[in-house]
Design a protein around this motif. Structure first.
Motif, mmCIF file in Angstrom:
data_model
loop_
_atom_site.group_PDB
_atom_site.id
_atom_site.type_symbol
_atom_site.label_atom_id
_atom_site.label_comp_id
_atom_site.label_asym_id
_atom_site.label_seq_id
_atom_site.Cartn_x
_atom_site.Cartn_y
_atom_site.Cartn_z
ATOM 1 N N GLU A 1 -8.958 -1.912 -0.524
ATOM 2 C CA GLU A 1 -9.527 -1.277 0.670
ATOM 3 C C GLU A 1 -8.863 0.061 0.975
ATOM 4 O O GLU A 1 -9.393 0.867 1.740
ATOM 5 C CB GLU A 1 -9.424 -2.221 1.870
ATOM 6 N N ASN A 2 -7.707 0.299 0.380
ATOM 7 C CA ASN A 2 -7.013 1.581 0.518
ATOM 8 C C ASN A 2 -7.251 2.482 -0.693
ATOM 9 O O ASN A 2 -6.514 3.445 -0.912
ATOM 10 C CB ASN A 2 -5.516 1.352 0.754
ATOM 11 N N LYS B 1 1.001 4.148 -2.852
ATOM 12 C CA LYS B 1 0.720 5.568 -2.564
ATOM 13 C C LYS B 1 1.850 6.451 -3.068
ATOM 14 O O LYS B 1 1.605 7.479 -3.710
ATOM 15 C CB LYS B 1 0.520 5.780 -1.059
ATOM 16 N N VAL C 1 0.820 -1.212 0.000
ATOM 17 C CA VAL C 1 0.000 0.000 0.000
ATOM 18 C C VAL C 1 0.859 1.269 0.000
ATOM 19 O O VAL C 1 0.622 2.184 -0.792
ATOM 20 C CB VAL C 1 -0.987 -0.003 1.190
ATOM 21 N N ASN C 2 1.860 1.342 0.882
ATOM 22 C CA ASN C 2 2.676 2.564 0.954
ATOM 23 C C ASN C 2 3.412 2.828 -0.354
ATOM 24 O O ASN C 2 3.500 3.976 -0.807
ATOM 25 C CB ASN C 2 3.670 2.492 2.114
ATOM 26 N N GLN D 1 -6.213 -5.766 0.278
ATOM 27 C CA GLN D 1 -5.576 -4.693 1.037
ATOM 28 C C GLN D 1 -5.424 -3.428 0.186
ATOM 29 O O GLN D 1 -5.732 -2.323 0.636
ATOM 30 C CB GLN D 1 -4.208 -5.182 1.523
#
Length: 193
Positions: free
Chosen positions: A149-150, A129, A125-126, A146
């Motif tokens: 959901e982000n 981003k 995720v990071n 995951q």
């Protein structure tokens, strides 16, 4: 300026998702067939402990990720087409000590990219981003969940081990031609492809 930031997993996504099975069968003296690979976690598939899996993986990871692992059909050609108008970032959970091998695999298989991120963790995720990812192509169900959901759009490439319920941010795809058609129709991409 390119249109989309496309993040792509490597193992099972651009490569044969069952590449590890013969190596694991030989190591554990088993005869598990592809149709029995209904879980992502190799320890569950092989009926072994997590510790036995880690021992196997640490001994076999260089063999499991070598240049001989087959690509999925049309993956190279579609990625070569996509990179003309989009940024291509490979984001893999592979152990960090596989970084050189990962670059070697991509380069020796003539797979173009803008950058490669060997994370050593399944948490993507990071990185997504930081890359301002517009769409993530993945084979691992839990990773797809995951990411989705982000807020990330995910194309989940079909395997025996990821056939579980999807949410609104995940689209199941069955091959790289379908991936290309979906990305081609994305709003930022329409005019360029």
């Amino acid at each position: 300026m390119k249109n989309l930031n496309i993040c792509i997993d490597i193992d099972g996504t651009i490569t044969d998702p069952y590449f590890w099975l013969n190596i694991a069968n030989k190591y554990f003296n088993k005869n598990v067939t592809i149709d029995k690979v209904t879980e992502y976690e190799i320890d569950k598939v092989m009926g072994i402990t997590r510790e036995e899996y880690y021992n196997f993986y640490n001994k076999s990871k260089f063999e499991m990720h070598n240049d001989e692992v087959r690509l999925r059909e049309n993956a190279r050609e579609i990625i070569a087409e996509l990179i003309k108008t989009n940024n291509i970032y490979f984001v893999t959970a592979r152990d960090k000590d596989l970084k050189i091998l990962t670059y070697s695999y991509l380069n020796n298989n003539n797979i173009p990219y803008d950058d490669v991120f060997v994370l050593g963790t399944h948490y993507k995720v990071n990185t997504a981003k930081e890359l301002k990812c517009d769409i993530f192509i993945e084979d691992c169900y839990s990773n797809a969940l995951q990411l989705s959901e982000n807020g990330f759009k995910v194309l989940l490439i079909d395997t025996n081990y990821n056939r579980k319920p999807l949410n609104k941010n995940i689209i199941r795809v069955f091959n790289w031609n379908e991936i290309y058609e979906i990305i081609k129709e994305m709003p930022l991409c329409r005019k360029a492809i």
